[in-house]
Design an enzyme around this catalytic site. Structure first.
Site, PDB file in Angstrom:
ATOM      1  N   TYR A   1       0.393  -1.799 -11.880  1.00 28.97           N
ATOM      2  CA  TYR A   1      -1.192  -1.823 -12.609  1.00 28.97           C
ATOM      3  C   TYR A   1      -1.171  -1.313 -13.900  1.00 28.97           C
ATOM      4  O   TYR A   1      -1.828   0.022 -14.125  1.00 28.97           O
ATOM      5  CB  TYR A   1      -1.452  -0.903 -11.900  1.00 28.97           C
ATOM      6  CG  TYR A   1      -1.748  -1.206  -9.997  1.00 28.97           C
ATOM      7  CD1 TYR A   1      -2.103  -2.869 -10.342  1.00 28.97           C
ATOM      8  CD2 TYR A   1      -0.980  -0.855  -9.081  1.00 28.97           C
ATOM      9  CE1 TYR A   1      -1.652  -3.441  -9.084  1.00 28.97           C
ATOM     10  CE2 TYR A   1      -0.559  -1.940  -7.786  1.00 28.97           C
ATOM     11  CZ  TYR A   1      -0.722  -2.582  -7.679  1.00 28.97           C
ATOM     12  OH  TYR A   1      -0.982  -3.091  -5.999  1.00 28.97           O
TER      13      TYR A   1
ATOM     14  N   GLY B   1       0.428  -1.550  -0.192  1.00 31.12           N
ATOM     15  CA  GLY B   1       0.107   0.381   0.348  1.00 31.12           C
ATOM     16  C   GLY B   1       0.961   1.031   0.045  1.00 31.12           C
ATOM     17  O   GLY B   1       0.081   2.624  -0.101  1.00 31.12           O
TER      18      GLY B   1
ATOM     19  N   ARG C   1      -6.032   2.941 -15.577  1.00 33.49           N
ATOM     20  CA  ARG C   1      -5.895   3.825 -14.535  1.00 33.49           C
ATOM     21  C   ARG C   1      -6.404   5.062 -14.718  1.00 33.49           C
ATOM     22  O   ARG C   1      -7.123   5.535 -13.360  1.00 33.49           O
ATOM     23  CB  ARG C   1      -4.788   3.914 -13.184  1.00 33.49           C
ATOM     24  CG  ARG C   1      -3.558   2.482 -13.261  1.00 33.49           C
ATOM     25  CD  ARG C   1      -2.440   2.786 -12.735  1.00 33.49           C
ATOM     26  NE  ARG C   1      -3.408   3.383 -11.228  1.00 33.49           N
ATOM     27  CZ  ARG C   1      -2.461   4.204 -10.145  1.00 33.49           C
ATOM     28  NH1 ARG C   1      -2.371   5.327 -11.509  1.00 33.49           N
ATOM     29  NH2 ARG C   1      -3.701   4.570  -9.320  1.00 33.49           N
TER      30      ARG C   1
ATOM     31  N   CYS D   1     -13.770   2.861 -28.536  1.00 33.71           N
ATOM     32  CA  CYS D   1     -14.834   3.760 -28.568  1.00 33.71           C
ATOM     33  C   CYS D   1     -15.526   4.180 -27.692  1.00 33.71           C
ATOM     34  O   CYS D   1     -16.852   3.873 -27.039  1.00 33.71           O
ATOM     35  CB  CYS D   1     -16.098   3.065 -29.807  1.00 33.71           C
ATOM     36  SG  CYS D   1     -15.191   2.750 -31.391  1.00 33.71           S
TER      37      CYS D   1
ATOM     38  N   ARG E   1       3.709  -1.664  -5.786  1.00 28.65           N
ATOM     39  CA  ARG E   1       3.776  -0.306  -6.358  1.00 28.65           C
ATOM     40  C   ARG E   1       4.951   0.129  -6.729  1.00 28.65           C
ATOM     41  O   ARG E   1       5.347   0.777  -7.162  1.00 28.65           O
ATOM     42  CB  ARG E   1       2.168   0.528  -5.920  1.00 28.65           C
ATOM     43  CG  ARG E   1       2.556   1.973  -6.781  1.00 28.65           C
ATOM     44  CD  ARG E   1       1.165   2.884  -5.971  1.00 28.65           C
ATOM     45  NE  ARG E   1      -0.366   2.693  -6.497  1.00 28.65           N
ATOM     46  CZ  ARG E   1      -0.880   2.466  -6.423  1.00 28.65           C
ATOM     47  NH1 ARG E   1      -0.745   3.341  -7.886  1.00 28.65           N
ATOM     48  NH2 ARG E   1      -2.282   2.068  -5.829  1.00 28.65           N
TER      49      ARG E   1
END
Ligand code: LLP
Length: 423
Positions: free
Chosen positions: A385, A239, A326, A356, A290
């Site tokens: 991610y 986190g 994201r 689209c 991350r």
């Protein structure tokens, strides 16, 4: 030190000019710096000093096999969330006893796979799951080493989609039921209950929520021990947040309008919780994703067209939500910069992809250096991610991935071809 940087107006990854990579391998293209990934990992892992710990890389952030292999070689453990990730972790060479399996919806075959591979810990999130793990372990004539994920009801102050430690989230066991759940676990056959797990969310930018979670976990270890449940292992989750704004600076670039993120470096997050966690006398595992890979990656894309309506200016590029989800999913902010700086003129634009959907954008209302057709751009901080959420929606081909190490360039995943669309 940052390994993606400008030199004489040209963007580099380590010693390689990104313009050259875009020309050679085409766009959209993911490029990662090996040195940056390893520096990030070593900073976090090193912050534990001599303490009994394992830094488990969360595969979900970026599961390219070459990235996994280098982290396994660097001494990382693996945090997996599916049978597929377990397969990738084992293939990459992570030792079984450094693998932990989390997730709120594990299938029976995935539990069986984990037990047969004798991984260190299965992190269980419900009483029904406990019962199933016990049943499968019994059938396999083995003992399952189990942690229980608790839901600490702490606000990680992150995006609601990636906040996991609140009561209304699906994750973990809420405090009222923790004691009961551990007692059930203790009574079930073929289960050895050894750990407590928590993960309060992702892209957390302050130390305080972690500090609160650490205190809570350590209190629970003491309470559970008083109940005769011998906890020896804390899995403190992942986190740790990273900056997305103003990650790269140049006099031709605007200063991002977002307030500069004052996010402490990852090692400070660890330092902020270690003294508390140490009190429990357990081995401490963490699951960063991350903070190990995000700033090591860029997505290269080409300007296909520029287009002006009475309402807006659009820069249409060859990457969109199928390459980087994201911005569309979370409204996430990624800095977008030219690979070659050739102007000091700036304009406000929407950077949009070819999909689209009106929700297909990489940036909205963004001040950036003026671009023209065929210009090459880099979307920053996409090592986590990014590629993992790429899809074939709209018949798009998943992009190639490149790993740079010094002046060496390796294609670590080739671009898909039309044939992939038939499978
Ligand atoms: N451990 C568990 C149990 C997790 O659920 C996660 C992330 C991690 C570790 C790693 O968290 P990290 O250190 O990377 O923050 N797609 C979203 C992020 C989803 C995070 C899901 N869980 C995004 O693009 O921001």
């Amino acid at each position: 030190m940052k390994h993606i940087y400008y030199q004489e107006g040209q963007l580099y990854c380590e010693q390689v000019r990104l313009h050259d990579l875009a020309e050679e391998y085409d766009t959209p293209l993911y490029v990662y710096s090996k040195t940056q990934i390893l520096e990030n990992f070593n900073a976090i892992n090193g912050a534990f000093g001599e303490m009994d710990h394992v830094t488990c890389y969360a595969l979900k952030a970026n599961s390219n096999p070459a990235v996994l292999k280098m982290l396994a070689e660097a001494g990382a453990g693996a945090d997996v969330v599916s049978g597929g990730e377990l397969f990738l972790a084992l293939r990459a060479g992570f030792p079984q006893q450094k693998i932990t399996f989390a997730g709120v919806g594990k299938r029976e075959d995935e539990i069986e796979y984990a037990l047969k591979e004798n991984i260190f810990s299965i992190s269980v999130e419900s009483i029904q799951e406990l019962q199933l793990v016990s049943l499968v372990a019994n059938r396999l004539n083995t003992t399952a080493q189990v942690s229980i994920r608790i839901n600490p009801d702490i606000d990680a102050e992150s995006h609601p989609y990636i906040t996991t430690g609140l009561k209304q989230n699906k994750f973990g066991i809420e405090s009222e039921k923790i004691q009961e759940t551990f007692k059930i676990a203790k009574s079930l056959p073929s289960i050895e209950i050894h750990g407590i797990h928590t993960h309060i969310g992702s892209q957390i930018t302050k130390v305080e929520p972690f500090a609160a979670a650490a205190k809570l976990v350590v209190d629970w270890v003491a309470k559970l021990r008083a109940d005769g449940i011998g906890i020896t292992h804390i899995d403190f989750g992942g986190g740790i947040g990273v900056p997305y704004a103003n990650t790269i600076k140049h006099e031709a670039l605007p200063v991002d309008e977002l307030p500069e993120n004052q996010i402490p470096p990852a090692e400070q997050f660890i330092a902020g919780v270690l003294p508390t966690l140490q009190q429990a006398g357990c081995s401490v595992w963490v699951e960063p994703g991350r903070s190990i890979v995000a700033d090591a990656g860029v997505l290269l894309t080409k300007v296909l067209y520029t287009k002006e309506t009475s309402a807006r200016k659009f820069v249409v590029v060859d990457a969109g939500m199928t390459e980087l989800l994201r911005p569309s999913l979370y409204g996430a902010y990624h800095q977008i910069v030219p690979l070659s700086i050739d102007t000091f003129v700036q304009e406000k634009v929407d950077v949009v992809g070819p999909i689209c959907e009106s929700g297909d954008f990489l940036a909205r209302d963004r001040l950036m250096p003026k671009t023209k057709q065929q210009d090459l751009l880099a979307v920053m901080t996409v090592g986590a991610y990014g590629f993992v959420s790429a899809s074939n929606y709209n018949g798009r081909l998943r992009p190639a991935e490149i790993l740079v190490n010094g002046d060496r360039v390796r294609v670590i995943r080739p671009r898909q071809t039309f044939d992939h669309l038939l499978q």
